[in-house]
Enzyme design. Structure first.
Site, short mmCIF file in Angstrom:
data_model
loop_
_atom_site.label_atom_id
_atom_site.label_comp_id
_atom_site.label_asym_id
_atom_site.label_seq_id
_atom_site.Cartn_x
_atom_site.Cartn_y
_atom_site.Cartn_z
N THR A 159 -22.96 50.36 -11.60
CA THR A 159 -22.70 48.94 -11.40
C THR A 159 -23.61 48.41 -10.30
O THR A 159 -24.14 49.20 -9.53
CB THR A 159 -21.22 48.75 -10.99
OG1 THR A 159 -20.38 49.08 -12.09
CG2 THR A 159 -20.88 47.34 -10.55
N ARG A 187 -14.09 48.16 -24.58
CA ARG A 187 -13.58 48.60 -23.27
C ARG A 187 -14.08 47.65 -22.17
O ARG A 187 -15.25 47.32 -22.10
CB ARG A 187 -14.05 50.01 -22.99
CG ARG A 187 -13.57 50.60 -21.65
CD ARG A 187 -14.56 50.35 -20.53
NE ARG A 187 -14.16 51.00 -19.28
CZ ARG A 187 -14.79 50.82 -18.12
NH1 ARG A 187 -15.82 50.01 -18.05
NH2 ARG A 187 -14.38 51.44 -17.04
N VAL A 188 -13.18 47.25 -21.31
CA VAL A 188 -13.52 46.40 -20.17
C VAL A 188 -13.07 47.11 -18.90
O VAL A 188 -11.95 47.64 -18.84
CB VAL A 188 -12.84 45.01 -20.28
CG1 VAL A 188 -13.05 44.19 -19.02
CG2 VAL A 188 -13.36 44.26 -21.51
N GLY A 189 -13.95 47.14 -17.91
CA GLY A 189 -13.63 47.82 -16.66
C GLY A 189 -13.11 46.87 -15.59
O GLY A 189 -12.63 45.76 -15.88
N THR A 209 -17.42 49.67 -7.07
CA THR A 209 -18.10 50.47 -8.09
C THR A 209 -17.42 51.82 -8.20
O THR A 209 -17.07 52.43 -7.18
CB THR A 209 -19.59 50.65 -7.79
OG1 THR A 209 -20.12 51.62 -8.72
CG2 THR A 209 -19.86 51.12 -6.36
N1 ASP Z 1 -16.69 50.09 -12.29
C1 ASP Z 1 -17.56 50.11 -13.43
C2 ASP Z 1 -16.71 50.12 -14.68
O1 ASP Z 1 -15.76 50.87 -14.74
C3 ASP Z 1 -18.50 51.24 -13.44
C4 ASP Z 1 -19.12 51.61 -12.12
O2 ASP Z 1 -18.97 50.90 -11.17
O3 ASP Z 1 -19.80 52.64 -12.04
O4 ASP Z 1 -17.04 49.43 -15.61
#
Ligand code: ASP
Length: 290
Positions: A159, A187-189, A209
């Site tokens: 991210t 999928r949504v984070g 992140t």
């Molecule tokens: N937090 C992000 C997600 O889960 C991925 C990341 O930050 O590495 O979409």
């Protein structure tokens, strides 16, 4: 004495396979210096945070924007959010396909709609109507960031984000991501979920992140502010406490947080977190590992 300005950026806390991160650190250092110059010229925290995140989306070095990785179906579904602390306005997009800058799309949602979060086809329809730049070349995504991680690494992720404080005392947070590698379609984070991966108010701006599912379940970004408000914690203690709570659920990752006095916290519990900051005194930090 003029009011303090400060900013911090991160380029993700996912698994880092290449020990040599000199390309990324040089890029982040140049970017953060440019951001400081913007703030010194009187730019808003909002303009600065969005410019920093766009700089990282365009680079292709991080799992966001051009460096994003496809989902299991081979489609690029991207998430981003922006929150303006002074006004508490926020905008976000999730599972967005076909546009160059998800963070620009998030800002457009904030500024041009009565909504906070637009998803999928509806988000793309809005972006087209708003005249945002489309991805026309299929080679736009060249995934050097993603391919530097082993394909077998389940849920490898990355991210980019920025937190900024402008000369008028306004805080802003912006975050953009390609999410986790091999994610399921749809999928949504945490990144586009206000309070989970992104938050800003009059007290603190936060961009997270890490494994998004855990950040959602711990409401990490808003928790930093709550700890400061209700427990009187410093930004350092609040950021560490929120991250520790997330870690107890089994996740990993990190965050950047900036308070209204220009104090910066950049804790992480992962192997590393690409990060750079210039504090209120002009001190520069650029690091990946501890
Ligand atoms: N937090 C992000 C997600 O889960 C991925 C990341 O930050 O590495 O979409």
């Amino acid at each position: 004495m003029s009011a303090p300005v400060a900013l911090a950026i991160h380029g993700g806390a996912g698994p880092i396979r290449n020990a040599d991160q000199s390309r990324e650190t040089a890029h982040m250092e140049a970017l953060v210096k440019g951001g400081r110059a913007m703030l010194d010229r009187g730019a808003s925290a909002l303009d600065t945070a969005v410019a920093m995140v766009q700089g990282m989306e365009e680079a292709g070095y991080y799992i966001a924007g051009k460096g994003a990785a496809p989902n299991r179906d081979g489609d690029y579904e991207l998430d981003a959010a922006v929150m303006d602390g002074a006004s508490r306005r926020a905008g976000a997009v999730c599972a967005l396909q076909g546009f160059v800058s998800p963070v620009a799309a998030a800002r457009a949602v904030m500024e041009q709609t009565p909504h906070v979060l637009l998803a999928g086809a509806g988000a793309a329809k809005f972006c087209a109507a708003a005249g945002l730049e489309r991805v026309t070349d299929p080679a736009h995504y060249y995934t050097p960031a993603a391919t530097s991680m082993a394909a077998s690494e389940a849920l490898a992720h990355g991210t980019v984000g920025c937190v900024a404080l402008d000369a008028q005392g306004r805080l802003c947070a912006a975050t953009s991501t390609g999410g986790v590698l091999n994610k399921m379609p749809g999928r949504v984070g945490d990144t586009p979920l206000i309070g989970a991966g992104t938050w800003a108010d009059e007290r603190v701006a936060v961009s997270c992140t890490g494994q998004g599912e855990f950040f959602i379940r711990a409401a990490v970004a808003a928790d930093v502010s709550a700890r400061m408000a209700y427990a009187g914690m410093s930004v350092d203690a609040a950021a560490a406490g929120a991250l520790a709570d997330m870690q107890r659920q089994g996740g990993d990752g990190g965050l950047i947080a900036l308070d209204a006095q220009g104090r910066i916290a950049m804790p992480f519990i992962s192997q590393g977190m690409r990060r750079a900051a210039i504090d209120a005194h002009g001190n520069i930090t650029v690091r990946v590992f501890r």
